[in-house]
Design a protein around this motif. Structure first.
Motif, short mmCIF file in Angstrom:
data_model
loop_
_atom_site.label_atom_id
_atom_site.label_comp_id
_atom_site.label_asym_id
_atom_site.label_seq_id
_atom_site.Cartn_x
_atom_site.Cartn_y
_atom_site.Cartn_z
N ALA A 147 65.30 69.78 39.39
CA ALA A 147 65.28 70.42 38.07
C ALA A 147 66.68 70.58 37.51
O ALA A 147 66.86 70.69 36.30
CB ALA A 147 64.59 71.77 38.17
N CYS A 148 67.68 70.55 38.38
CA CYS A 148 69.07 70.63 37.94
C CYS A 148 69.37 69.58 36.86
O CYS A 148 70.04 69.85 35.87
CB CYS A 148 69.97 70.44 39.15
SG CYS A 148 71.72 70.33 38.84
N LYS A 149 68.83 68.38 37.05
CA LYS A 149 69.05 67.29 36.10
C LYS A 149 67.80 66.97 35.29
O LYS A 149 67.89 66.68 34.09
CB LYS A 149 69.50 66.04 36.86
CG LYS A 149 69.73 64.82 35.96
CD LYS A 149 70.29 63.65 36.77
CE LYS A 149 70.55 62.44 35.87
NZ LYS A 149 71.13 61.31 36.65
N TYR A 150 66.64 67.02 35.95
CA TYR A 150 65.43 66.49 35.33
C TYR A 150 64.48 67.53 34.76
O TYR A 150 63.48 67.18 34.13
CB TYR A 150 64.67 65.64 36.36
CG TYR A 150 65.41 64.37 36.73
CD1 TYR A 150 65.47 63.31 35.83
CD2 TYR A 150 66.04 64.24 37.96
CE1 TYR A 150 66.14 62.14 36.16
CE2 TYR A 150 66.71 63.07 38.30
CZ TYR A 150 66.75 62.03 37.40
OH TYR A 150 67.42 60.87 37.72
N GLY A 151 64.77 68.80 34.96
CA GLY A 151 63.91 69.83 34.40
C GLY A 151 62.68 70.09 35.24
O GLY A 151 62.48 69.52 36.31
N MET A 152 61.83 70.98 34.73
CA MET A 152 60.63 71.41 35.44
C MET A 152 59.49 70.44 35.16
O MET A 152 59.59 69.52 34.36
CB MET A 152 60.26 72.81 34.99
CG MET A 152 61.39 73.83 35.14
SD MET A 152 61.60 74.38 36.82
CE MET A 152 60.28 75.57 36.91
N THR A 153 58.36 70.68 35.82
CA THR A 153 57.17 69.83 35.63
C THR A 153 56.79 69.72 34.16
O THR A 153 56.41 68.65 33.68
CB THR A 153 55.99 70.41 36.44
OG1 THR A 153 56.30 70.32 37.84
CG2 THR A 153 54.71 69.66 36.17
#
Length: 447
Positions: A147-153
């Motif tokens: 999630a640091c780079k790609y975010g949450m679901t």
């Protein structure tokens, strides 16, 4: 009359010997004994379940693999647990659409593997990704190191299929990144913990799979110097795909009692950084990164092959279970603090004198704060400690949960610290979408 007799396409479990395990998830919450556990295998089964729930006055509590950590899938009151593990459907990928559809019953590991087999990538990666169900990750808006780079679901969901109070399964959204036809009910369902309806499947977006990874183990001689690094890296133009950490107390326990790989881990505190940028394996990228890290990068160790990388990640992913085995009655809170205020948070936490140890996702401020002595702490004192912790997070612009959700475990604290308008709006939405109150009542907010 047996309210579960003749349910179509459904397996039914009754009796304490068969249903006892469904009173718990991976949190400290223990629910009430369910009336039954049902395992539907068709939309017709779900339709009949809704009809009987309304007629008989019981609620429907959705459950995936039971790996949640907020008590969101445990039954309360006159409840029937709806185990979605047998719900039908197979994973389908559309490469032109960069989209994947899967049923709620699919395991997240299989969703991620199916994407990789096509050279594509589904980013959400909670630490339980090998054990959790796809539907559960949608219902809880699961996070993880990535999630640091790609975010949450939520950032990856294009469309949601869900059983609603009319007994029908509806699809909200389309398999495209552009769909602007008013507020998104599909997005409302993601992270709703089953209080508006039961997710049966979803379409998520994919991206081309990363071709390179750079993994670094970063030991720190003075652990507080680690706390400024997430902001420093971003300012220098580096966004890790993961930035994990262990504070000195957690690291010391792992060294003494953890797996062999953990016993060799250096430093007073420790960070695990990973990058998946194009050319991140090049000398130029590494030199630039070490320059951004400054003196803290002098002792960085690079994982040179897949085996070393997996060994490092294995220690990180088993940290929670290790502490749980060592301190079975501990309480772990997944609070979140803005990156810019992480150092301030730890300074204030020390000033409060709370007996905590911390590890987690430093790159996005999602900190797993553990009260190891919770089981031996009087309930009144433990509640005071938790309220102090939550109050500190809120004052710094953070939140009570970064990824696990509210469920039962944090419901009272959420109602205390949340904006009253937000709580009232959630109650209004609950009444509008579930007027009889059959879907997972009592979770997140009280009626």
């Amino acid at each position: 009359m047996d309210p579960f007799a003749g349910l179509p396409d459904t397996s039914v479990l009754t009796g304490a010997d068969l249903t006892e395990g469904y009173r718990r998830d991976e949190s400290h919450v223990v629910g009430d004994p369910p009336l039954a556990v049902v395992k539907p295998r068709s939309a017709a089964a779900l339709r009949e379940l809704v009809r009987r729930a309304k007629a008989e006055g019981f609620s429907l509590v959705p459950r995936g693999a039971g790996t949640g950590k907020a008590g969101g899938c445990v039954p309360t009151g006159r409840a029937v647990v709806v185990d979605m593990g047998a719900y039908p459907g197979s994973i389908r990928i559309s490469k032109p659409d960069l989209a994947l559809w899967a049923p709620a019953s699919a395991m997240l590991r299989d969703v991620k593997a199916a994407a990789l087999a096509e050279g594509l990538f589904y980013a959400p990666d909670p630490n339980s990704w090998e054990l959790c169900a796809f539907g559960g990750t949608l219902a809880t808006n699961a996070g993880g190191p990535g999630a640091c780079k790609y975010g949450m679901t939520r950032q990856w969901v294009l469309a949601v299929d869900a059983l609603m109070e009319d007994g029908e399964v509806h699809t909200f959204g389309i398999p495209s990144v552009k769909c602007n036809v008013g507020p998104s009910l599909g997005q409302l369902l993601v992270g709703s913990e089953g209080i508006f309806g039961i997710i049966t499947g979803a379409t998520v977006r994919l991206v081309p799979a990363p071709r390179e990874r750079l993994t670094l183990l970063l030991p720190m001689e003075r652990w507080h110097e680690l706390l400024d690094l997430p902001a420093r890296l971003v300012e220098a133009g580096y966004l890790p795909s993961a930035f994990e950490f262990w504070d000195p107390a957690v690291l010391q326990d792992l060294r003494r009692f953890g797996p062999e790989a953990a016993r060799r881990m250096p430093g007073e505190a420790l960070a695990l950084l990973e990058f998946d940028d194009r050319d991140c394996g090049s000398e130029a990228f590494l030199e630039g990164l070490l320059g951004a890290l400054g003196d803290q990068g002098e002792h960085a160790q690079t994982a040179t092959d897949a085996r070393q990388r997996e060994a490092l990640w294995a220690v990180r992913r088993t940290t929670s279970s290790h502490l749980k085995e060592r301190f079975p009655r501990k309480v772990s809170e997944d609070i979140v603090v803005p990156r810019s205020r992480i150092r301030e948070f730890f300074g204030a936490l020390e000033a409060l004198g709370l007996p905590t140890v911390t590890y987690g996702h430093l790159g996005d401020g999602n900190l797993h704060v553990n009260l190891l002595a919770a089981g031996e702490t009087p309930r009144e004192e433990l509640d005071r400690q938790l309220l102090e912790l939550f109050g500190l997070c809120v004052r710094l612009g953070g939140a009570l949960s970064g990824e696990h959700g509210i469920g039962l475990a944090k419901r009272d604290a959420f109602e205390r610290f949340a904006d009253p308008f937000q709580v009232g709006a959630l109650r209004s939405l609950k009444r509008a979408l579930d007027p009889v109150g059959i879907f997972n009542p009592g979770k997140v907010v009280l009626p």
